[in-house]
Design an enzyme around this catalytic site. Structure first.
Site, mmCIF file in Angstrom:
data_model
loop_
_atom_site.group_PDB
_atom_site.id
_atom_site.type_symbol
_atom_site.label_atom_id
_atom_site.label_comp_id
_atom_site.label_asym_id
_atom_site.label_seq_id
_atom_site.Cartn_x
_atom_site.Cartn_y
_atom_site.Cartn_z
ATOM 1 N N THR A 56 -1.939 3.759 4.394
ATOM 2 C CA THR A 56 -0.872 4.748 4.238
ATOM 3 C C THR A 56 0.089 4.680 5.411
ATOM 4 O O THR A 56 -0.341 4.457 6.539
ATOM 5 C CB THR A 56 -1.513 6.145 4.176
ATOM 6 O OG1 THR A 56 -2.307 6.201 3.000
ATOM 7 C CG2 THR A 56 -0.491 7.245 4.182
ATOM 8 N N THR A 87 1.888 6.986 0.319
ATOM 9 C CA THR A 87 0.904 5.968 -0.035
ATOM 10 C C THR A 87 0.920 5.669 -1.531
ATOM 11 O O THR A 87 1.355 6.499 -2.334
ATOM 12 C CB THR A 87 -0.510 6.450 0.356
ATOM 13 O OG1 THR A 87 -1.430 5.373 0.292
ATOM 14 C CG2 THR A 87 -1.005 7.558 -0.546
ATOM 15 N N ARG A 119 -6.635 9.513 -9.826
ATOM 16 C CA ARG A 119 -7.185 9.842 -8.506
ATOM 17 C C ARG A 119 -6.053 10.147 -7.507
ATOM 18 O O ARG A 119 -5.079 9.416 -7.414
ATOM 19 C CB ARG A 119 -8.028 8.672 -7.996
ATOM 20 C CG ARG A 119 -8.625 8.886 -6.599
ATOM 21 C CD ARG A 119 -7.772 8.250 -5.517
ATOM 22 N NE ARG A 119 -8.450 8.217 -4.223
ATOM 23 C CZ ARG A 119 -7.857 7.907 -3.083
ATOM 24 N NH1 ARG A 119 -6.577 7.587 -3.051
ATOM 25 N NH2 ARG A 119 -8.530 7.901 -1.953
ATOM 26 N N SER A 175 0.805 -1.226 0.000
ATOM 27 C CA SER A 175 0.000 0.000 0.000
ATOM 28 C C SER A 175 0.836 1.272 0.000
ATOM 29 O O SER A 175 0.287 2.370 0.079
ATOM 30 C CB SER A 175 -0.911 -0.003 1.227
ATOM 31 O OG SER A 175 -0.138 -0.287 2.382
ATOM 32 N N THR A 210 -5.127 8.006 7.897
ATOM 33 C CA THR A 210 -5.070 6.895 6.960
ATOM 34 C C THR A 210 -6.474 6.307 6.836
ATOM 35 O O THR A 210 -7.287 6.449 7.741
ATOM 36 C CB THR A 210 -4.059 5.823 7.409
ATOM 37 O OG1 THR A 210 -4.124 4.714 6.494
ATOM 38 C CG2 THR A 210 -4.334 5.314 8.806
ATOM 39 N N GLY A 211 -6.736 5.690 5.709
ATOM 40 C CA GLY A 211 -8.060 5.144 5.467
ATOM 41 C C GLY A 211 -8.624 5.729 4.179
ATOM 42 O O GLY A 211 -7.873 6.187 3.317
HETATM 43 N N1 ASP Z 1 -5.669 7.576 2.623
HETATM 44 C C1 ASP Z 1 -5.111 6.860 1.513
HETATM 45 C C2 ASP Z 1 -5.819 7.261 0.262
HETATM 46 O O1 ASP Z 1 -7.028 7.415 0.281
HETATM 47 C C3 ASP Z 1 -5.163 5.401 1.658
HETATM 48 C C4 ASP Z 1 -5.019 4.848 3.057
HETATM 49 O O2 ASP Z 1 -4.484 5.474 3.939
HETATM 50 O O3 ASP Z 1 -5.448 3.746 3.339
HETATM 51 O O4 ASP Z 1 -5.187 7.354 -0.759
#
Ligand code: ASP
Length: 328
Positions: free
Chosen positions: A178, A196, A206, A55, A229-230
């Site tokens: 991330t 990330t 994107r 990731s 993160t997320g």
């Molecule tokens: N926040 C990151 C994104 O949307 C991905 C993640 O942290 O899981 O690109």
């Protein structure tokens, strides 16, 4: 102050150990850039260079077209921030973001021109094989052969994996994680880095919250630091990291700042079962908890169970569950 490194997810030790090494070795040296910025970038870079982490950096899962793109940023203060998004030929967005901060009058470069900037700055491109590992290619091939993705060429948006119901039962989707690294040196100086490959199988082009200052990361020496993160879109709709830091500026402790930022998401979005956001937050030496009290410390919180942070201090490195979960 006692030096400290706080990062996201259970792969945090990959980041924290080299970051700590830099912090205790160089944290008190001072000067332009300072040891704590070096430390958080060393941490993020170690994760970017680990091909087993799918990731972030090399090993990141690709977009819907099968191409990996990387985002990242670094920050010390509102006037010390750098960012790159949609890198396709270089593995280390945070180090390149630092160069944007230090070598240009800008904060953010994107796409092919960000790759060209990295090349001009002497970073080594990833080579012919590109960023896509065999494992990541295999995952993309599985995803693209899923019949529900037949309309992929129209790029209507991300379609969750077929087994989403099963995943919802076992916890939030893990296809995007991330690395965010926050650090404080012995003099109380803060820095943050965030890196990330973004949401797996995203619509090409994107960019999520991670490289956007105030969304995936925000640092202000006067108020504190926060990183997220997320699902990036949830964070972007609420300026998550900025919000948490502003809460601390007004006196909130880190756990309350993180809770407020995450609660804003739960109130303003209709959440799906795969939606997850987690935050790590650190008070500044003179901000939250500094109004005549002791240092406010740090915190981690998440909307759903499953998130872990990694903390390193004089007592060693520990991977721990979020201190607060909103929808337990
Ligand atoms: N926040 C990151 C994104 O949307 C991905 C993640 O942290 O899981 O690109």
């Amino acid at each position: 102050m006692q030096p400290i490194v706080l990062s996201t997810w259970s792969f945090g030790p990959v980041a924290n150990n080299p970051a700590w090494e830099v912090l205790v070795r160089r944290g008190d040296e001072g000067g332009g850039g300072g040891g704590v910025l070096d430390a958080v970038i060393a941490g993020a870079t170690a994760v970017e260079n680990d091909p087993t982490i799918n990731s972030v950096g090399i090993g990141g899962l690709p977009d819907a077209s099968g191409r990996v793109s990387l985002d990242g940023c670094v920050m010390e203060n509102p006037d010390r921030a750098g960012s790159v998004a949609c890198l396709r030929r270089f593995a280390n967005p945070c180090a390149i973001a630092r160069r944007v901060m230090e070598k240009t009058i800008h904060i953010m470069l994107v796409g092919e021109d960000a790759d060209r900037f990295a090349e001009r700055e002497g970073f080594a491109p990833i080579g012919e094989k590109g960023l896509l590992t065999d494992y990541a290619r295999g995952e993309w091939e599985k995803w693209i052969s899923d019949p529900r993705h037949l309309d992929r060429d129209k790029y209507r948006g991300w379609i969750p994996p077929l087994n989403i119901e099963e995943k919802a039962r076992s916890g939030p989707d893990q296809s995007h994680d991330t690395v965010c690294v926050l650090g404080m040196d012995g003099r109380g100086r803060l820095a943050g880095a965030c890196s990330t490959s973004g949401m797996a199988f995203k619509v090409p082009g994107r960019v999520g919250d991670s490289p956007i200052i105030g969304h995936g990361l925000y640092v202000d020496q006067e108020a504190g630091a926060a990183a997220a993160t997320g699902n990036g879109e949830l964070v972007m709709g609420t300026c998550g990291s900025f919000l948490a830091v502003e809460m601390m500026r007004r006196g909130a402790m880190p756990i309350d700042a993180a809770t407020e930022a995450l609660t804003r998401i739960t109130r303003r979005f209709k959440l799906g079962p795969d939606h997850q956001v987690a935050m790590i937050v650190m008070a500044s030496a003179k901000g939250a908890g500094g109004h005549g009290r002791e240092w406010g410390g740090w915190a981690s919180a998440a909307i759903r169970p499953g998130f872990q942070h990694t903390i390193t201090d004089a007592g060693g490195t520990r991977v721990e569950p979020a201190q607060r979960v909103l929808m337990a």
